[in-house]
Design an enzyme around this catalytic site. Sequence first.
Site, short mmCIF file in Angstrom:
data_model
loop_
_atom_site.label_atom_id
_atom_site.label_comp_id
_atom_site.label_asym_id
_atom_site.label_seq_id
_atom_site.Cartn_x
_atom_site.Cartn_y
_atom_site.Cartn_z
N HIS A 8 0.83 -1.22 0.00
CA HIS A 8 0.00 0.00 0.00
C HIS A 8 0.86 1.26 0.00
O HIS A 8 0.42 2.31 0.49
CB HIS A 8 -0.95 0.04 1.21
CG HIS A 8 -1.68 -1.24 1.45
ND1 HIS A 8 -2.90 -1.51 0.89
CD2 HIS A 8 -1.33 -2.34 2.16
CE1 HIS A 8 -3.29 -2.72 1.26
NE2 HIS A 8 -2.36 -3.25 2.03
N SER B 96 14.92 21.80 -15.36
CA SER B 96 13.68 22.56 -15.57
C SER B 96 14.03 23.85 -16.30
O SER B 96 15.11 24.40 -16.14
CB SER B 96 13.06 22.87 -14.21
OG SER B 96 12.23 24.01 -14.31
N LYS C 133 16.09 21.84 -10.16
CA LYS C 133 15.41 20.59 -10.51
C LYS C 133 16.31 19.58 -11.17
O LYS C 133 17.16 19.91 -11.98
CB LYS C 133 14.21 20.87 -11.43
CG LYS C 133 13.06 21.59 -10.77
CD LYS C 133 12.41 20.83 -9.62
CE LYS C 133 11.65 19.62 -10.10
NZ LYS C 133 10.43 20.00 -10.83
N GLU D 291 10.00 8.63 -16.49
CA GLU D 291 8.62 9.12 -16.70
C GLU D 291 8.12 8.77 -18.10
O GLU D 291 6.97 8.34 -18.27
CB GLU D 291 8.56 10.64 -16.49
CG GLU D 291 8.71 11.03 -15.03
CD GLU D 291 8.71 12.54 -14.84
OE1 GLU D 291 8.14 13.00 -13.86
OE2 GLU D 291 9.29 13.27 -15.67
#
Length: 456
Positions: free
Chosen positions: A154, A275, A281, A288
């Site tokens: 979970h 970024s 970043k 992704e």
Amino acid sequence: MTLRSRFGKEMDDLAKGYTVSVPFDQRLYKQDIAGSIAHVRMLAKQGIISDKDAELIVMGLISIGEEIEQGRFEFKEELEDIHMNIEARLIEKIGDAGAKLHTARSRNDQVATDTRLFTKEAIAETVTRIKALQQVVLNQAEGNKSVVIPGYTHLQRAQPVLFAHHLLAYFEMFQRDVERFQQCFERADVLPLGSGALAGVPYPIDRDFVAKELGFSRVSANSLDAVSDRDFVIEYQAAASLTMMHLSRLAEEIVLWSTAEFGFIEIDDAFATGSSIMPQKKNADVAELARAKTGRVYGHLMAILTTMKALPLSYNRDLQEDKEGLFDSVDTILSTLEVFAAMMASVRVKAARFRQAAEESYTLATDIADYLVRKGIPLREAHAIVGRLVRYATETAKTLYDLDLGEYKRFCPGFENDVKSITVESSLAARSALGGTAPEQVEKALAAARRTLHGT
Ligand code: ARG
């Protein structure tokens, strides 16, 4: 060569543009030429065409292959598809002999043959790249053998496990993927050529000879099935979808683990992106995109399943729609596997942070309950006692290590000093049943994984 002698007029431009496939099926040129060469050799061997014609055709086809490779071939949309483009060029080059190539053949058994050849090659390459990724996963497992991580259910910290054990779970998934692709290969490995348009061919052909020339292990048993079946494309798409699904799960963990919130791993700068506005970043875009591209492969699976649904026998032009999705899935899975393996190899594991997460947050609660069970307390009761213990610890902002024996005894008089010897290490070691995370089991699993990849 336009195949329009039966018609009273030219094809409408819109209809032409809508039905043309050469912009994408030109990708099958190698398979198409190989199929034609095997076919023509068989025709000559069987005395259906002369040796001289066959020789001219083979030479013509080889030089057409070179023209295509060198970018000198002019693909013509009015010739519809790759098959007619090559045949028309052959006739242009060698004349009458070229017009005999298509004897005892139809584009229906031809395109089924080309697509099967393509799929077999794609499967072999896919398997090679899955194995390369398995090797990287195995190397990371071996190189971080003693790293302990919190195992999750979970997405809540559950019980400590070895990082290697976690990675080997992916090794297992990818191994099933390899096996799935290998089984898909066996069913794709059937020669349709010789089925004609749908009913078979009225010439004394030798299909086994063609199969051998093209490297097929079997010939199809039913001509109608052979020209209209695309199960093998669906199977490739299904196997690719499963592999992408597995990759997307690993990708998701890479994304999570590389956040400041988890802080478990660091992706090499070479595989991270920045970024446009936030200078601090460091994003895991490769992972992704791997996660995202899973969606398009699923889409291709759904598309071909839907295309095939309720299609009457035998060949229908609908089947032309099998190709773009297949090509895109092959490109997607191959590039994803390649970049993912390189990115995974670059991952640096932050062992101390992993361990800290494994130790805090009560991941040893199950072991404490098991401890009470060994002292004769029924499991459900032990579970409740440790639940209360954990609540007390969270309320007093303590870890289970911080509690002293007096505090333990408040919840159950059965606790003794040896409760303090429950550690991450003892928790791992206790899970020594086959398939568990105990170091000795993980050692065995690593050895088994090495044997799977290298057979040693
Ligand atoms: N481009 C066609 C396909 O991919 C080739 C076969 C055409 N056959 C036909 N009967 N029109 O399916």
